[in-house]
Every structure is written in C-alpha cells, then in structure tokens.
Design a protein around this motif. Structure first.
Motif, PDB file in Angstrom:
ATOM      1  N   SER A   1      14.814  17.340  -6.830  1.00 33.00           N
ATOM      2  CA  SER A   1      16.127  17.387  -6.226  1.00 33.00           C
ATOM      3  C   SER A   1      16.666  15.839  -6.426  1.00 33.00           C
ATOM      4  CB  SER A   1      15.952  17.649  -4.748  1.00 33.00           C
ATOM      5  OG  SER A   1      15.275  16.371  -4.025  1.00 33.00           O
ATOM      6  N   GLY A   2      15.871  15.025  -6.986  1.00 35.78           N
ATOM      7  CA  GLY A   2      16.450  13.382  -7.075  1.00 35.78           C
ATOM      8  C   GLY A   2      16.320  12.727  -5.849  1.00 35.78           C
ATOM      9  N   ALA A   3      15.825  13.090  -4.837  1.00 36.67           N
ATOM     10  CA  ALA A   3      15.511  12.306  -3.764  1.00 36.67           C
ATOM     11  C   ALA A   3      14.150  11.562  -3.672  1.00 36.67           C
ATOM     12  CB  ALA A   3      15.494  13.154  -2.382  1.00 36.67           C
ATOM     13  N   TYR A   4      14.062  10.536  -2.922  1.00 39.16           N
ATOM     14  CA  TYR A   4      12.888   9.638  -2.890  1.00 39.16           C
ATOM     15  C   TYR A   4      12.070   9.952  -1.629  1.00 39.16           C
ATOM     16  CZ  TYR A   4      14.352   7.094  -7.181  1.00 39.16           C
ATOM     17  OH  TYR A   4      14.808   6.715  -8.650  1.00 39.16           O
ATOM     18  N   ALA A   5      10.645   9.920  -1.854  1.00 40.66           N
ATOM     19  CA  ALA A   5       9.843  10.032  -0.723  1.00 40.66           C
ATOM     20  C   ALA A   5       8.989   8.835  -0.696  1.00 40.66           C
ATOM     21  CB  ALA A   5       9.336  11.346  -0.606  1.00 40.66           C
ATOM     22  N   LEU A   6       8.746   8.361   0.401  1.00 37.23           N
ATOM     23  CA  LEU A   6       7.571   7.181   0.626  1.00 37.23           C
ATOM     24  C   LEU A   6       6.330   7.701   1.145  1.00 37.23           C
ATOM     25  CD1 LEU A   6       7.910   3.904   0.148  1.00 37.23           C
ATOM     26  CD2 LEU A   6       7.986   3.825   2.648  1.00 37.23           C
ATOM     27  N   ARG A   7       5.388   7.334   0.439  1.00 36.94           N
ATOM     28  CA  ARG A   7       4.141   7.712   0.725  1.00 36.94           C
ATOM     29  C   ARG A   7       3.024   6.554   0.438  1.00 36.94           C
ATOM     30  NH1 ARG A   7       5.112  11.877  -3.618  1.00 36.94           N
ATOM     31  NH2 ARG A   7       5.578  13.217  -1.494  1.00 36.94           N
ATOM     32  N   ALA A   8       1.722   6.727   1.141  1.00 33.84           N
ATOM     33  CA  ALA A   8       0.791   5.842   0.933  1.00 33.84           C
ATOM     34  C   ALA A   8       0.220   5.837  -0.352  1.00 33.84           C
ATOM     35  CB  ALA A   8      -0.235   6.063   2.057  1.00 33.84           C
ATOM     36  N   VAL A   9      -0.299   4.927  -1.076  1.00 35.64           N
ATOM     37  CA  VAL A   9      -0.772   4.815  -2.147  1.00 35.64           C
ATOM     38  C   VAL A   9      -2.448   5.439  -2.167  1.00 35.64           C
ATOM     39  CG1 VAL A   9      -1.762   3.544  -4.375  1.00 35.64           C
ATOM     40  CG2 VAL A   9       0.567   2.729  -3.025  1.00 35.64           C
ATOM     41  N   PRO A  10      -2.665   6.588  -2.716  1.00 36.02           N
ATOM     42  CA  PRO A  10      -4.015   7.234  -2.644  1.00 36.02           C
ATOM     43  C   PRO A  10      -5.078   6.083  -3.248  1.00 36.02           C
ATOM     44  CG  PRO A  10      -2.519   8.459  -4.319  1.00 36.02           C
ATOM     45  CD  PRO A  10      -1.738   7.382  -3.931  1.00 36.02           C
ATOM     46  N   ALA A  11      -6.182   6.075  -2.231  1.00 40.15           N
ATOM     47  CA  ALA A  11      -7.351   5.328  -2.697  1.00 40.15           C
ATOM     48  C   ALA A  11      -8.074   5.768  -3.840  1.00 40.15           C
ATOM     49  CB  ALA A  11      -8.060   5.288  -1.344  1.00 40.15           C
ATOM     50  N   ALA A  12      -8.404   4.805  -4.828  1.00 37.83           N
ATOM     51  CA  ALA A  12      -9.009   5.148  -6.124  1.00 37.83           C
ATOM     52  C   ALA A  12     -10.546   5.413  -5.896  1.00 37.83           C
ATOM     53  CB  ALA A  12      -8.866   4.119  -6.969  1.00 37.83           C
ATOM     54  N   GLY A  13     -11.048   6.462  -6.447  1.00 36.24           N
ATOM     55  CA  GLY A  13     -12.352   6.508  -6.364  1.00 36.24           C
ATOM     56  C   GLY A  13     -13.447   5.654  -6.985  1.00 36.24           C
ATOM     57  N   PRO A  14     -14.523   5.847  -6.470  1.00 37.15           N
ATOM     58  CA  PRO A  14     -15.629   4.690  -7.480  1.00 37.15           C
ATOM     59  C   PRO A  14     -15.263   4.731  -9.016  1.00 37.15           C
ATOM     60  CG  PRO A  14     -16.803   5.913  -5.595  1.00 37.15           C
ATOM     61  CD  PRO A  14     -15.383   6.526  -5.962  1.00 37.15           C
TER      62      PRO A  14
ATOM     63  N   GLY B   1       1.047  -1.103   0.065  1.00 35.65           N
ATOM     64  CA  GLY B   1      -0.140   0.103  -0.112  1.00 35.65           C
ATOM     65  C   GLY B   1       0.721   1.321   0.099  1.00 35.65           C
ATOM     66  N   LEU B   2       2.072   1.256  -0.542  1.00 33.41           N
ATOM     67  CA  LEU B   2       3.067   2.277  -0.379  1.00 33.41           C
ATOM     68  C   LEU B   2       3.446   2.461  -1.937  1.00 33.41           C
ATOM     69  CD1 LEU B   2       4.804   1.539   2.887  1.00 33.41           C
ATOM     70  CD2 LEU B   2       3.053   2.931   2.509  1.00 33.41           C
ATOM     71  N   GLN B   3       4.428   3.916  -1.974  1.00 36.14           N
ATOM     72  CA  GLN B   3       4.850   3.822  -3.447  1.00 36.14           C
ATOM     73  C   GLN B   3       5.781   4.699  -3.155  1.00 36.14           C
ATOM     74  OE1 GLN B   3       1.821   5.500  -6.077  1.00 36.14           O
ATOM     75  NE2 GLN B   3       1.936   7.609  -4.951  1.00 36.14           N
ATOM     76  N   ALA B   4       7.051   4.907  -4.042  1.00 40.51           N
ATOM     77  CA  ALA B   4       8.077   5.844  -3.733  1.00 40.51           C
ATOM     78  C   ALA B   4       8.104   6.686  -4.766  1.00 40.51           C
ATOM     79  CB  ALA B   4       9.480   5.051  -3.666  1.00 40.51           C
ATOM     80  N   THR B   5       8.241   8.060  -4.799  1.00 40.86           N
ATOM     81  CA  THR B   5       8.158   9.084  -5.800  1.00 40.86           C
ATOM     82  C   THR B   5       9.332   9.708  -5.535  1.00 40.86           C
ATOM     83  OG1 THR B   5       6.869  10.553  -4.134  1.00 40.86           O
ATOM     84  CG2 THR B   5       5.522   9.321  -5.642  1.00 40.86           C
ATOM     85  N   ARG B   6       9.893  10.368  -7.002  1.00 42.03           N
ATOM     86  CA  ARG B   6      11.287  11.066  -6.890  1.00 42.03           C
ATOM     87  C   ARG B   6      10.873  12.439  -6.994  1.00 42.03           C
ATOM     88  NH1 ARG B   6      14.971  12.006 -10.946  1.00 42.03           N
ATOM     89  NH2 ARG B   6      17.175  11.917 -10.266  1.00 42.03           N
ATOM     90  N   SER B   7      11.652  13.334  -6.513  1.00 45.47           N
ATOM     91  CA  SER B   7      11.411  14.556  -6.458  1.00 45.47           C
ATOM     92  C   SER B   7      12.445  15.391  -7.416  1.00 45.47           C
ATOM     93  CB  SER B   7      11.632  15.494  -4.984  1.00 45.47           C
ATOM     94  OG  SER B   7      12.929  15.398  -4.824  1.00 45.47           O
TER      95      SER B   7
END
Length: 823
Positions: A109-122, A101-107
């Motif tokens: 600046s080149g750094a990565y951040a870990l955040r929860a996967v957004p819930a998909a709407g209906p 339930g997590l994903q890594a995104t790259r900014s």
C-alpha cells in the motif's frame, strides 16, 4: 492531512495497552507500490531535530510525506540524534534506526511499518542494506561531539543553526579537542589554537580576560567580561570567578560585535561555554592527573538516564586539584562540583536544572618589571618563578555558587518557547603585597598592602519565543526575546604599608601594616533589560538572510565612602547614578553553493556602558560604541572531513575615554580605536585517524584619537601575526592499536607593547614560537595521555600592561599525565 506521530506519555504503558496501541501517521500521498518509486528513492533535504525516537520519526515522516505505523512498545525509552542532509527515504530510515534494533518495511500500500530486527540464528549471515550517505546525523550543539568538527551552534543566533549559515566568524572547540590538547587549568589554555584572540597576562588564574580582534575583553573592567555560560554571562565582574574547563562540554567563540543578542559586550567578540549536561546514555568516568609544579587532580563525571523511559536523566561532574604554578608560592587549588538533572516528560518539553559550587585558592600574579624581563637590567635577568608578594599574606580565595534552569517547550512544529535563568553568588577575598615601582637601583621593588573583599550576587533570565515557518520557498526562523539581569555587589578595599622587596635576593616575611580604615567601600546595584528580535530567512536553500535589532536599557547606582585610610581621615561620600540606553543591530547575507562553499557579508554594532566614572562636571559618560563590517567565506560539507573559514573585517570603537587636556585627573570621551584584520581557520577530521587544525590571524589595531600621547600606536597585548598548527595521528590496528601522537606550534609575531607608563616598552615585543606535544593510548576502558606544553621550554614575554609597565612571562615547559577509566 499532515502526518502526525503523538508523543509518548512520560510513564510506562500497561502491557495490554502497549500491545494494542499503534502510532499512525496519515499522509497526503496516495498508496505506493512495494518497490520504492523514484520519488522516494531520490535524495531530498531533511532537517530533523534530536529528541525521543517517536518525536524524531514524526518529523521524519512529515518531511518525507509518508505514512508510518509503529507499536509504542518499540519506541519507549529510545532517543535519536536526528538527521540533517540529503537522503532517500530508505537511506534516512537506515541512519535513524541504526543501532536501535529496529527496521522500517514498506507494504504494497506504500505505508511503512516499524518492527524489531529478527535475531539471526547461529551461523546465519547478516546482509546489510547498502547506504550512500549524502548527509550526516544531526549534531546537538549542547551534547558531546565526536572529533574536532562541530557544524552547528547556538552562539551565533541563539537558535540551533548550522555555523555555515551565520554571517560572522565562529569557532567551536569540542571536548575531544580540549582533551587532546591537555586543557588545564584555565580557559585561555583551551583557546591557544583559535584565531582572533589571545590571553592577556601569561599564567593568569584570577580572571578570564582576552584580547579579541585587538580589543581588551575583561581586563581591569567590571562590566564587560567576555565569557558567557549557556548563553548567559558567566560572572558579573572581572574578578568574581573563572571557568573550570573540566566542567564544560564545548566552547563557542563569536568574533566581532555580539550585542544584538547578548547586550553589553566588547566589540571584539565573546566566548560562550556549554556546561556538561545530562546524557541519554550511561556515562561513567573517573580521571587522575599528575604533573609539573606538583600538579595533582582527580575528576569524576557520571551521567545517564534514571528510568527506562528516559524521562529523567542526570549528570554529576566533580573535580579537586592541588597544584602549584611556575611562580613560586602561587597555588592552583580548586574544588568543583556541578550536578544537573533533566526532566523530559514528552518529546516537546524539557527542563534541565543546573547547579555548581566552585572554590578556588590562588594568588594574584602582579608580573615583573620591564627591566630584567623585556629589557636589560644591570643586576641580571629576572627568573620566571620570581614572586613579588608575601607568601604568608598573599591570598586570592573565591567561593562561587550557582543554580539555574534551562526550559523548553514546543507548542507545535512552528512555535517554541524557551527560558533560561541563573542565580549567581561569589565571595572573594584578595590580599596582596602589591608591586608598585622599581627603585633607582633596579633591584628593590616598592610595594603596598592591598586588602580587598567582594560579595557578588546576580540574577539573569533570558526568555525567548521562536517561530519556524515557511512562505513559499522561504524558510523563516523568527526569534523574539527579553533578557534581564540584576547585579548587586559590595567592595571593601583597604591599603597598607609593607617593605620593598629585593627581586634578586628576595627575603620574605615582611609584616603588612594595614591602614586604620578602608580606603573605599562601594555598594553597587546594577540592572539591565534588553529586547531583541531576529529574523533568519533561507531562500530556496541558497540564500540566507539574517537581520536583528536590539534595544537595551541599563541602570547602575554606586554609593560609597572614600578615605585616605588614616584613622582621622575625612570621608568623601560617593553617589553615582547612571542610566543608559542603546540600540544595536546586525545584518548579513550568506550564499550556499552545492559544493559546500558559502561566502558572506555582514555589519554589526555593539555597546558597553562606562559605569563608575564621571567627567570634570560630575556627569556620567555615554556607552562606548562598536561598529564592524565583515566579509568572509566558509567551507563545510556533511560528506567532507574538512572545514574552512576566512574573514576580513574593519572594526571601530568610539566614545573611548582619554585624558582630559584641560582638567588633569579627569577623562573626556573623545578617543577612538580601529582594528582591521584577516583570520583563517581550517580543521580536518579524516577517518578518525588524522585530526588537524590550522589558524592564522593578522591584526592591525591602532589608537586613532587619544590625549595620552599614544595616538598612532596599537593597544597593548595585541599580536600583529599569529600562526598556529596542531595535529594528532592515530596509528590504527595495523600498526599500534589505541596509540595516538600529536604536536602543535604557535608562532607569535609583533605583540604590541605598552608605550606609556613609568618605563615604556618598545612598540612591538620580540616574537616567539612555542611547541606543544601529546601522546595517548587507549585500551579497553582506559585512556592514558601525556601532554607537554612548551616542549622546548621557550622563555618569552607574552605581554606588558599597566602604568608601572608590568610584563608577564609566558608559561614554561610543563607536563601533565592523565589516566581516565570509563565503565
């Protein structure tokens, strides 16, 4: 500065702290643009160990050379199986975070951040990032493995190493394979389709003994049982206890000498079983079995985390069996329970407590005479179910208790400390109207009363320090260890008189009249200490060099009283003191091709003390010695559903005891045995639809020197050729959802007979083929399985042993139905 992700504390963080705390990794690379540059998109080799998700991401970021920020609240209570193989950075994140339930995104600046996967709407569509998998999620060699292919192990090196990098033949039998093949009730049932070894004596429930590469292991011995459990010897003696297959996760077989890591073992190899351990995810299973020979069994397997943070986890495995066997009056009853508890306060520290209790009730299977089984008897052929003892007297009852621990602490990325220990106790009683020899009419079997009780105790501890380090393009894994065991045991044996038995019209109920006194009372105290050092070097990801050396010191004392058994018998006092030392080693070389092929060459030595025996002068014997040269090739690729191994070897054993030509009744140490052979093994796990096994063994074993008249022949019970094929097919949703069917065949050619004794056999026993089959169905939480062994009910003699030349029938047709419910 090297990246660093601190370990999470072993308790729940406060809400305020969790909201503000972030785990940061500094990296030696400059900031990158938002789009992955070629350096990050290119696949590279990763080797990330399993553990908590925080610890796994620390290793991953360090190896990738990136900066990662992760709120601690997203990591708590999560674990990961790690990662092994070649990936781009984004691909590696996708595999590590799949299902979290997590994903890594790259900014930018080149750094990565870990955040929860957004819930998909209906009604929202989910777009999945395409991933080209060049590697695979790292396998844990102590945890459940899906399918038949196990790529990593502990037995070949005592370190978590890919089996392809071990310059010695190794086979792994996973829990899935054992379930498909219907393993019950003995360890030898799980190894029927494994090259290089075979069980010794047909339907055998009193010990785990095998012939491995032409050498008997655990047969009529007290010190060289070939079975280890979690890296330590399973039991201190042949008849102390056996392995319950329901309680093990996997079996690893290393063929050839293993003394460099395990000390006193037969030169043919060893078997290491892994106990079921606590799991990171909930596991709940109850299983019912019923089948031939009034087989009834119930088992329960429970496990999972005990808290939200995953600091505590547990496993409880238990079973009870009430069954008979193909031999009249011999039961196969057992109760077994094994609780386990793991404490993991941080990703770098773990302590697992293991305990077990096992109670087995069966009877000793003496076998049947040559005349009437292997050879003609004027009275006819003896049936497979014929019992030679006394139903109201014979008994083989063992109660075994064990308690121990597995501890590991990683000081840093380089140093790891491990210590494994076990205390073992077994009480055994063995009563038998024991067969002796046939009378001239070939109907009546002479017997004698055999009354024995043993009490075994054993303490074993194995302490290791492992260093993973680099020097240029060379990756080193250095292991240093000390293991120690202390085994006191007492044996009280008494003989008696009992009437002969008509094997063709048996009438049971003859009284057993015990002798007035015990014929022998032996008090044995044995200890052993071994020091070992091993170096594994991986050069430029191509060459693997393995070298090890070990020095053992052993001591045994035997104090005893020997009598004739008569009330007025004089006593003979026995005092034996034996001290031995031996140095053994192993050296090998592997080359890893890009396409998955890996040729190797190795040399290894072994030793075994000859305890409890003296020569004509009263001197103890030197240990027997083994020496092997092996050449082979393995194939294995994370992206391939196939595995293959081939090996040829020359294995010799010296210092073997043989008859003293000058002093009848004594032995000299001038015997020698040689075994040469070829072993092939292939496994395939294709899209979880086809699972296939193929194995071939050629063994040319020969007694080179002997004073008993058997020089030039083969040791008994060794097949010349063994061919085994097994396959399972899952029909799939399009045909029959949840349905699978399997079949296998084992063809055994030219098993060596027993050319000595009162009635010698031929040099080779008749060949035979055994067919096995299974049918399974899975629906929801239910798994239903039917296994039929020896489907065609082939009647065959598996082996012949002993001075009276006793032969053992193989198991006839038997069927077991199994229903398992998981929730």
């Amino acid at each position: 500065m090297a990246p660093c992700l601190p370990s999470l504390p072993g308790r729940r963080l406060s809400a305020g702290l969790a909201a503000t705390l972030a785990l940061s990794l500094a990296c030696s690379l400059p900031a990158q643009a938002q789009a992955d540059p070629p350096a990050l998109a290119a696949a590279r080799q990763f080797d990330v160990a399993a553990g908590s998700l925080g610890a796994v991401l620390t290793q991953y970021a360090s190896q990738a050379g990136i900066e990662l920020t992760a709120p601690s609240a997203l990591l708590q209570g999560k674990t990961s199986a790690g990662l092994t193989g070649r990936y781009g950075v984004a691909e590696g994140f996708d595999v590590l975070l799949r299902g979290q339930g997590l994903q890594a995104t790259r900014s930018v600046s080149g750094a990565y951040a870990l955040r929860a996967v957004p819930a998909a709407g209906p009604g929202a569509a989910t777009t999945l990032t395409p991933v080209t998998v060049v590697g695979s999620v790292r396998e844990d060699p102590t945890a459940p493995t899906t399918g038949y292919l196990a790529r990593r192990g502990l037995t070949g090196s005592k370190t978590d190493t890919p089996n392809i990098e071990i310059p010695q033949a190794i086979s792994v039998i996973t829990r899935d394979q054992m379930q498909d093949q219907g393993v019950a009730p003995a360890l030898q049932d799980a190894l029927r389709y494994t090259p290089g070894l075979i069980g010794t004596r047909g339907v055998n429930l009193t010990d785990d003994s095998f012939n491995m590469r032409g050498f008997a292991a655990g047969l009529a011995t007290t010190s060289n049982t070939p079975v280890f459990r979690d890296g330590m010897r399973q039991s201190p003696a042949m008849y102390a206890s056996t392995v319950e297959p329901y309680g093990i996760e996997r079996i690893e077989v290393m063929r050839g000498p293993g003394s460099v890591l395990f000390g006193q073992v037969t030169p043919g190899g060893l078997i290491n079983v892994t106990t079921k351990r606590p799991t990171d995810t909930p596991l709940r299973e109850i299983e019912l079995q019923g089948g031939s020979h009034d087989h009834k069994q119930v088992g329960i397997d429970l496990g999972g985390p005990l808290d939200d943070d995953g600091v505590w986890s547990y496993r409880v495995t238990a079973m009870a069996r009430d069954a008979d066997t193909q031999t009249d009056y011999i039961p196969n009853d057992r109760q077994y329970i094994a609780p386990a508890l793991t404490w993991r306060p941080a990703a770098h520290t773990s302590l697992t407590l293991l305990a077990s209790y096992q109670h087995t009730r069966t009877m000793y299977n003496w076998g049947l005479p040559v005349a009437g089984t292997l050879r003609d008897n004027p009275n006819g052929r003896l049936p497979r179910d014929r019992f030679t003892g006394e139903p109201d007297f014979d008994d083989y009852d063992t109660k075994t208790w064990t308690v121990g621990y597995l501890f590991e602490h990683k000081f840093n990325d380089t140093l790891t400390f491990r210590q494994n220990a076990r205390y073992y106790r077994s009480d055994m009683t063995w009563n038998s109207a024991y067969g002796a020899a046939m009378q001239p009419n070939q109907r009546l079997l002479n017997r004698f009363g055999f009354i024995r009780s043993d009490e075994y105790k054993s303490f074993s501890v194995d302490t290791q320090m492992q260093a993973n380090w680099h020097h240029g393009n060379i990756a080193h894994t250095t292991l240093a260890g000390i293991d120690y065991s202390h085994t006191p045991w007492v044996r009280d044996e008494r003989r008696g008189q009992v009437a002969a038995l008509d094997l063709y019209n048996p009438v049971y109920g003859a009284p057993i009249i015990p002798n007035a006194r015990s014929s022998r009372v032996l008090d044995t105290d044995a200890s052993q200490m071994g020091f070992y050092l091993q170096e594994q070097m991986k050069i430029a990801q191509r060459w693997v060099v393995m070298a090890g050396v070990r020095h053992d010191r052993s001591r045994s004392t035997i104090d005893g009283v020997l009598t004739t058994g008569a009330a007025n018998s004089p006593e003979s006092r026995l005092k034996l003191r034996d001290r031995n030392s031996a140095t053994t080693g192993r050296a090998g070389l592997v080359y890893l091709f890009d396409n998955g092929w890996a040729p190797y060459v190795s040399a290894a030595t072994s030793f075994e003390p000859e305890s409890g025996a003296v020569d004509f002068n009263g001197d103890t014997f030197e240990p027997t010695k083994g020496r092997q040269y092996e050449v082979g090739v393995k194939f294995e690729s994370p992206s391939s559903p196939y595995m293959f191994g081939a090996s040829v070897y020359d294995l010799r054993r010296s210092n073997v005891l043989t008859a003293d030509p000058l002093h009848p009744g004594y032995s000299v140490q001038t015997g020698a045995i040689r075994s040469r052979g070829l072993e092939l093994e292939a496994k395939a796990d294709i899209a979880r639809q086809w699972q296939l096994i193929g194995a071939y063994t050629y063994t040319n074993a020969e007694i080179l020197r002997s004073n008993a008249g058997d020089a030039g022949t083969a040791p008994p019970g060794v097949p010349r050729h063994t061919i085994a094929l097994w396959g399972v097919y899952r029909f799939g949703d399009a045909v029959a959802p949840g349905l699978k069917a399997g079949a296998g065949a084992r063809h055994i050619i030219g098993t060596s007979g027993y050319v000595l004794g009162t009635t010698p056999t031929d040099a080779r026993l008749p060949s035979y083929t055994v067919v096995d089959a299974m049918l399974g169905y899975e629906t929801g939480p239910w798994t239903l399985t039917l296994n039929v062994n020896n489907l065609l009910d082939k009647r065959y003699v598996q082996s012949c042993y002993y001075a009276t030349t006793t032969c053992f029938y193989g198991e006839g047709r038997s069927a077991i139905a199994r229903a398992a419910y998981r929730w």
